[in-house]
Write an enzyme that holds these catalytic residues in place. Structure first.
Site, PDB file in Angstrom:
ATOM      1  CG  HIS A   1      69.379   6.681  -8.489  1.00 50.26           C
ATOM      2  ND1 HIS A   1      69.168   5.320  -8.613  1.00 50.26           N
ATOM      3  CD2 HIS A   1      68.216   7.279  -8.849  1.00 50.26           C
ATOM      4  CE1 HIS A   1      67.936   5.111  -9.032  1.00 50.26           C
ATOM      5  NE2 HIS A   1      67.334   6.276  -9.188  1.00 50.26           N
TER       6      HIS A   1
ATOM      7  CB  CYS B   1      64.964   9.142 -10.122  1.00 47.76           C
ATOM      8  SG  CYS B   1      64.350  10.078  -8.698  1.00 47.76           S
TER       9      CYS B   1
END
Length: 281
Positions: A169, A188
């Site tokens: 992301h 992440c």
């Protein structure tokens, strides 16, 4: 010159480098990549590459998990991405990071564009809860952060199935990409210039490239999923030795994984080679 004695430190370093090359070749033997086109994220290199055949088409800097919350290695496929995503705060972050802030000031949620829910999905008023009595052990709440300029996911998130609940992301903290060492996340993968990757994936699939500006993403009231006609394989790997352009490059062992593999291949470490792990070159 023939017969000249070898520097013991130099010999130990050469032995250590040989072992580092060998253990990374062993890793590639365990997890080869057969896809003709794919995304490759090498965690110690802090880099995402778009690979076609033997060529690297694009490179993006990435931020990966901290040593205490390492990013896992995996193989999957990016099926779609989400524009103006909202963020459902993981329970570990909610209890370890958000809860202590709420105990000091329940206004933390409003300042960060977050909404509080109970287990039935009902919206709650954080000022009506005695946060000092709330325990992380049996935490009955969830938080959702709406799309905004400070959203933890930024303006776009790439989705791929995996058992670890990690994804790729954007991030509002883009100044962190200037750091040489970027093991900074909860697990992440944050990436630089993600909209350029989204445009590439759309062109690759023969789809119109109609991506909103960052300002439009922030103004968008609800997330919007964009399905890819052609899924893109993604491979996350851990390699502390690479060979760009045929030249060996040694990278820091950020998660201290090398020693376990090295011992399996070569046995206990030699006392004279205790510093073999090396820095980036």
């Amino acid at each position: 010159m023939a017969g000249q004695p070898t520097d013991p430190d130099s010999a130990a370093l050469q032995q250590a480098r040989y072992q580092q090359v060998a253990l990374n070749l062993e890793r590639w033997r365990w997890n080869p990549i057969a896809d003709p086109e794919y995304l490759l994220i090498n965690l110690p290199a802090y880099e995402l590459q778009v690979v076609t055949g033997d060529s690297v088409r694009r490179r993006h800097r990435v931020i990966v998990g901290k040593p205490e919350t390492p990013t896992p290695t995996l193989s999957s496929q990016i099926s779609h991405f989400t524009l103006a995503p909202d963020w459902h705060v993981p329970n570990s972050i909610a209890t370890k990071e958000v809860l202590p802030r709420l105990r000091k000031n329940p206004g933390y949620l409003a300042r960060n564009n977050m909404t509080l829910y109970n287990r039935r999905g009902q919206v709650l008023n954080p000022y009506r809860i005695d946060w000092a009595r709330v325990s992380p052990v049996n935490f009955p709440y969830t938080f959702r952060q709406s799309a905004c300029c400070d959203n933890a996911l930024g303006n776009i998130v790439f989705r791929f199935k995996n058992p670890y609940s990690v994804y790729l992301h954007d991030t509002p903290a883009r100044q962190l990409f200037e750091r040489p060492a970027r093991a900074l996340s909860h697990g992440c993968i944050r990436m630089a210039e993600p909209m350029q990757l989204a445009a590439y994936l759309l062109r690759r699939a023969g789809q119109p490239v109609r991506l909103p500006s960052e300002e439009a993403c922030v103004r968008q009231p609800t997330p919007r999923d964009v399905q890819l006609r052609r899924a893109m394989p993604i491979n996350v790997r851990y390699a502390t030795c690479t060979a760009p352009g045929g030249q060996l490059r040694f990278l820091p062992d950020i998660y201290r994984y090398d020693e376990v593999v090295r011992r399996g291949l070569f046995g206990p470490i030699m006392p004279s080679a205790t510093a073999w792990g090396g820095a980036a070159k």
